[in-house]
Write a protein that holds these residues in place. Structure first.
Motif, short mmCIF file in Angstrom:
data_model
loop_
_atom_site.label_atom_id
_atom_site.label_comp_id
_atom_site.label_asym_id
_atom_site.label_seq_id
_atom_site.Cartn_x
_atom_site.Cartn_y
_atom_site.Cartn_z
N LEU A 10 0.82 -1.37 0.11
CA LEU A 10 -0.04 -0.03 0.09
C LEU A 10 0.90 1.25 0.02
CD1 LEU A 10 -2.90 1.49 0.47
CD2 LEU A 10 -2.24 1.03 2.88
N VAL A 11 0.60 2.13 -0.70
CA VAL A 11 1.43 3.34 -0.97
C VAL A 11 0.48 4.66 -1.55
CG1 VAL A 11 1.87 2.89 -3.35
CG2 VAL A 11 3.36 4.17 -1.91
N GLN A 12 0.91 5.60 -0.82
CA GLN A 12 -0.01 6.74 -1.13
C GLN A 12 0.48 7.30 -2.59
OE1 GLN A 12 0.98 9.71 1.73
NE2 GLN A 12 -0.55 8.77 3.37
N PRO A 13 -0.58 8.10 -2.96
CA PRO A 13 -0.40 8.78 -4.54
C PRO A 13 1.04 9.66 -4.54
CG PRO A 13 -2.67 8.92 -3.93
CD PRO A 13 -2.23 8.52 -2.85
N GLY A 14 1.56 9.44 -5.69
CA GLY A 14 2.93 10.10 -5.61
C GLY A 14 4.16 9.26 -5.02
N GLY A 15 3.72 8.28 -4.40
CA GLY A 15 4.84 7.24 -3.80
C GLY A 15 5.41 6.33 -4.86
N SER A 16 6.35 5.46 -4.16
CA SER A 16 7.27 4.73 -5.25
C SER A 16 7.09 3.47 -4.37
CB SER A 16 8.34 5.16 -5.43
OG SER A 16 8.89 6.31 -5.98
N LEU A 17 7.24 2.42 -5.36
CA LEU A 17 7.45 0.83 -5.20
C LEU A 17 8.33 0.23 -6.12
CD1 LEU A 17 3.89 -0.54 -4.13
CD2 LEU A 17 5.67 -0.05 -2.75
N ARG A 18 9.08 -0.87 -5.44
CA ARG A 18 9.82 -1.57 -6.59
C ARG A 18 9.68 -2.83 -6.40
NH1 ARG A 18 16.29 -2.71 -7.19
NH2 ARG A 18 16.12 -4.20 -5.34
N LEU A 19 9.12 -3.56 -7.34
CA LEU A 19 8.89 -4.75 -7.66
C LEU A 19 9.91 -5.79 -7.95
CD1 LEU A 19 5.10 -4.73 -9.18
CD2 LEU A 19 5.83 -4.47 -6.81
N SER A 20 10.11 -7.10 -7.47
CA SER A 20 10.98 -7.94 -7.91
C SER A 20 10.45 -9.23 -8.21
CB SER A 20 11.86 -8.04 -6.68
OG SER A 20 12.83 -6.99 -6.61
N CYS A 21 11.09 -9.86 -9.32
CA CYS A 21 10.55 -11.31 -9.75
C CYS A 21 11.90 -11.93 -9.94
CB CYS A 21 9.84 -10.91 -11.11
SG CYS A 21 9.32 -12.45 -11.47
N ALA A 22 11.98 -13.01 -8.97
CA ALA A 22 13.21 -13.90 -9.08
C ALA A 22 12.63 -15.22 -10.15
CB ALA A 22 13.43 -14.48 -7.67
N GLY A 23 13.40 -15.62 -10.86
CA GLY A 23 13.04 -16.63 -11.78
C GLY A 23 14.06 -17.82 -11.66
N SER A 24 13.67 -18.91 -11.77
CA SER A 24 14.42 -20.14 -11.76
C SER A 24 13.84 -21.22 -12.49
CB SER A 24 14.28 -20.69 -10.16
OG SER A 24 13.15 -20.97 -9.77
#
Length: 114
Positions: A10-24
């Protein structure tokens, strides 16, 4: 093949997030990787793609705000999301298109709300 996403929240408008995806289970560096999203009541849509060579593409609504990148040494693809808007709220999925098959992660929820 396994894809495991992390980093939603959950983030406020204008905020940032970083998603990660680990593959194997596959030769990660040889394949293009993508991020999709699906909002409630809407179809899943392609958000960003990065080729094996590092070329990138984005849907118009996220250009200039989202950045896709990959670290082949870590078998991981990232989606840096800045200046988030409420309309970015969705479940985000990592995708690997390997030969004729599509592989998906379990999804991670991103909610943009004040």
């Amino acid at each position: 093949v396994q894809l495991v996403e992390s980093g939603g929240g959950l983030v406020q408008p204008g905020g940032s997030l970083r998603l990660s995806c680990a593959g194997s289970g596959f030769f990660f560096s040889s394949y293009a990787m993508s991020w999709y999203r699906q909002a409630p009541g809407k179809q899943r849509e392609l958000v960003a793609l990065i080729t094996s060579g590092g070329n990138t593409n984005y849907i118009d609504s996220v250009k200039g705000r989202f950045t896709i990148s990959r670290d082949n040494a870590k078998n991981t693809v990232y989606l840096q999301m800045d200046s988030l808007k409420p309309e970015d709220t969705a479940v985000y999925y990592c995708n690997a298109a390997i030969l004729v098959y599509d592989y998906w992660g379990q999804g991670t929820q991103v909610t943009v709300s004040s």
